[in-house]
Design an enzyme around this catalytic site. Structure first.
Site, mmCIF file in Angstrom:
data_model
loop_
_atom_site.group_PDB
_atom_site.id
_atom_site.type_symbol
_atom_site.label_atom_id
_atom_site.label_comp_id
_atom_site.label_asym_id
_atom_site.label_seq_id
_atom_site.Cartn_x
_atom_site.Cartn_y
_atom_site.Cartn_z
ATOM 1 N N HIS A 1 -9.324 1.082 5.296
ATOM 2 C CA HIS A 1 -8.014 1.299 5.921
ATOM 3 C C HIS A 1 -8.194 2.235 7.119
ATOM 4 O O HIS A 1 -9.021 3.158 7.074
ATOM 5 C CB HIS A 1 -7.039 1.897 4.906
ATOM 6 C CG HIS A 1 -5.626 1.875 5.412
ATOM 7 N ND1 HIS A 1 -5.156 2.805 6.305
ATOM 8 C CD2 HIS A 1 -4.621 1.000 5.207
ATOM 9 C CE1 HIS A 1 -3.900 2.513 6.612
ATOM 10 N NE2 HIS A 1 -3.550 1.422 5.946
ATOM 11 N N SER B 1 4.022 -2.051 10.260
ATOM 12 C CA SER B 1 5.477 -2.142 10.404
ATOM 13 C C SER B 1 6.047 -3.519 10.040
ATOM 14 O O SER B 1 6.951 -4.012 10.707
ATOM 15 C CB SER B 1 5.897 -1.717 11.823
ATOM 16 O OG SER B 1 5.510 -0.370 12.063
ATOM 17 N N GLY C 1 3.106 2.381 10.689
ATOM 18 C CA GLY C 1 4.060 3.473 10.494
ATOM 19 C C GLY C 1 4.808 3.858 11.757
ATOM 20 O O GLY C 1 5.425 4.923 11.806
ATOM 21 N N ASN D 1 0.871 -1.178 0.000
ATOM 22 C CA ASN D 1 0.000 0.000 0.000
ATOM 23 C C ASN D 1 0.907 1.227 0.000
ATOM 24 O O ASN D 1 1.490 1.574 1.027
ATOM 25 C CB ASN D 1 -0.889 -0.035 1.250
ATOM 26 C CG ASN D 1 -1.721 1.228 1.411
ATOM 27 O OD1 ASN D 1 -1.756 2.072 0.520
ATOM 28 N ND2 ASN D 1 -2.379 1.373 2.552
ATOM 29 N N LYS E 1 0.158 4.251 -0.237
ATOM 30 C CA LYS E 1 -0.456 5.447 0.350
ATOM 31 C C LYS E 1 -0.191 6.655 -0.577
ATOM 32 O O LYS E 1 -0.102 6.458 -1.795
ATOM 33 C CB LYS E 1 0.048 5.666 1.780
ATOM 34 C CG LYS E 1 -0.087 4.371 2.610
ATOM 35 C CD LYS E 1 0.127 4.545 4.072
ATOM 36 C CE LYS E 1 0.010 3.192 4.776
ATOM 37 N NZ LYS E 1 0.108 3.285 6.217
ATOM 38 N N GLU F 1 -4.824 -4.783 10.861
ATOM 39 C CA GLU F 1 -3.814 -3.731 10.977
ATOM 40 C C GLU F 1 -4.027 -2.977 12.289
ATOM 41 O O GLU F 1 -4.804 -2.006 12.324
ATOM 42 C CB GLU F 1 -3.917 -2.749 9.804
ATOM 43 C CG GLU F 1 -3.630 -3.363 8.449
ATOM 44 C CD GLU F 1 -3.040 -2.340 7.478
ATOM 45 O OE1 GLU F 1 -2.014 -2.660 6.876
ATOM 46 O OE2 GLU F 1 -3.578 -1.237 7.351
ATOM 47 N N GLU G 1 -6.579 4.678 8.094
ATOM 48 C CA GLU G 1 -6.415 6.103 7.771
ATOM 49 C C GLU G 1 -7.693 6.669 7.152
ATOM 50 O O GLU G 1 -8.049 7.815 7.396
ATOM 51 C CB GLU G 1 -5.196 6.277 6.841
ATOM 52 C CG GLU G 1 -3.901 6.028 7.607
ATOM 53 C CD GLU G 1 -2.767 5.457 6.779
ATOM 54 O OE1 GLU G 1 -2.787 5.545 5.541
ATOM 55 O OE2 GLU G 1 -1.829 4.904 7.409
HETATM 56 P P1 13P Z 1 3.424 0.441 7.591
HETATM 57 O O1 13P Z 1 3.914 -0.859 6.964
HETATM 58 O O2 13P Z 1 4.151 1.638 7.064
HETATM 59 O O3 13P Z 1 3.382 0.349 9.074
HETATM 60 O O4 13P Z 1 1.902 0.633 7.077
HETATM 61 C C1 13P Z 1 1.006 -0.408 7.217
HETATM 62 C C2 13P Z 1 -0.225 -0.077 6.488
HETATM 63 O O5 13P Z 1 -0.992 0.784 6.883
HETATM 64 C C3 13P Z 1 -0.506 -0.800 5.233
HETATM 65 O O6 13P Z 1 -1.798 -0.583 4.792
#
Ligand code: 13P
Length: 254
Positions: A99, A216, A177, A10, A12, A171, A101
């Site tokens: 997601h 992560s 992140g 992803n 983003k 997640e 976010e």
């Molecule tokens: P990270 O791997 O940067 O922690 O992000 C995970 C994520 O949100 C994937 O959709």
């Protein structure tokens, strides 16, 4: 049943066209054409790069997906939105829905996520529905109730059979992140809980359901995560932007 891993990147809202070109070239060079046997690699770039990335992926076994989609079927007066049919049109086979976010920053409720899940399926896309608790919720002992509500919203709206053509991604928000990965045991516990919830409605669907872990994931921790019984791959953010890191994660599954 032999497990088939899905390793999804992803991106983003990251990268430029030229960054993307270098990344995709390195991934295409690093993924053997026979890779599909044990694991599939999936890339979810920003919308505007989808057709271009699709062209770069010609002849490779790497799949294409979108990070979201509109919550409306068909076409119409929905300024700024992208439909499931458009995503199919530019070569997507998957779409991420729900997601954290999107839930936290763009007001996507469980009900909207359930709608997007169904819109994606009606357009012929495989939805990857994300669920996960915040740190506050985990510390308050609410992990299971949060996950349960998020999964139930989709299952009640779409029916458990719909999970035959869907992927779930666990997640934990506190791991996204942050560099703070869930331990394989922490992730496995929630994955088993999700599979158990689904099994209570349909054991066959539960057994075939692909449940990804995200938060992560790195080359260094991927192998131990993927060794767990109920972890069927990863949804990778930051490490999917670096070819060597993403390929290392892919190899841990393949
Ligand atoms: P990270 O791997 O940067 O922690 O992000 C995970 C994520 O949100 C994937 O959709």
């Amino acid at each position: 049943m032999t497990r088939k891993f899905l390793i999804a990147g992803n991106w983003k809202m990251n990268g430029s066209l030229s960054d993307s070109r270098q990344l995709v070239a390195a991934l295409c060079a690093g993924v053997p054409t026979t890779a599909g046997a044990k694991a599939t690699m999936l890339l979810c770039p920003p919308y505007v790069y989808l057709p271009t990335v699709r062209d770069w992926l010609q002849g490779s076994p790497i799949a294409l997906g979108a990070q979201s989609l509109a919550d409306k079927d068909g076409s119409g007066a929905y300024t700024g939105e992208i439909s499931g049919a458009m995503l199919r049109d530019v070569g997507c086979s998957y779409a991420i829905v729900g997601h954290s976010e999107r839930r936290a920053l763009y007001g996507e409720t469980d009900a909207i996520v359930a709608t997007k899940f169904q819109v994606a399926q009606r357009a012929g896309l495989t939805p990857i529905v994300c669920v996960g608790e915040t740190l506050e919720q985990r510390e308050a002992g609410q992990t299971r109730s949060v996950i349960s509500a998020q999964v139930t919203a989709v299952v009640e709206a779409a029916g458990v059979q719909a999970l035959a053509k869907a992927v779930v991604a666990y997640e934990p928000v506190w791991a996204i992140g942050t560099g703070r990965t869930a331990t394989p045991e922490q992730a496995q516990e929630v994955h088993a809980f999700i599979r158990g919830m689904v099994a209570a409605r349909d054991a066959t669907i539960a057994a075939g359901l692909s449940i990804l872990y995200g938060g992560s994931v790195k080359g260094a921790n991927a192998r131990n995560l993927f060794a767990m019984a109920d972890i069927d791959g990863g949804l990778v953010g930051g490490a999917s932007l670096v070819a060597a890191d993403f390929l290392e994660i892919f190899r841990a599954a393949a």
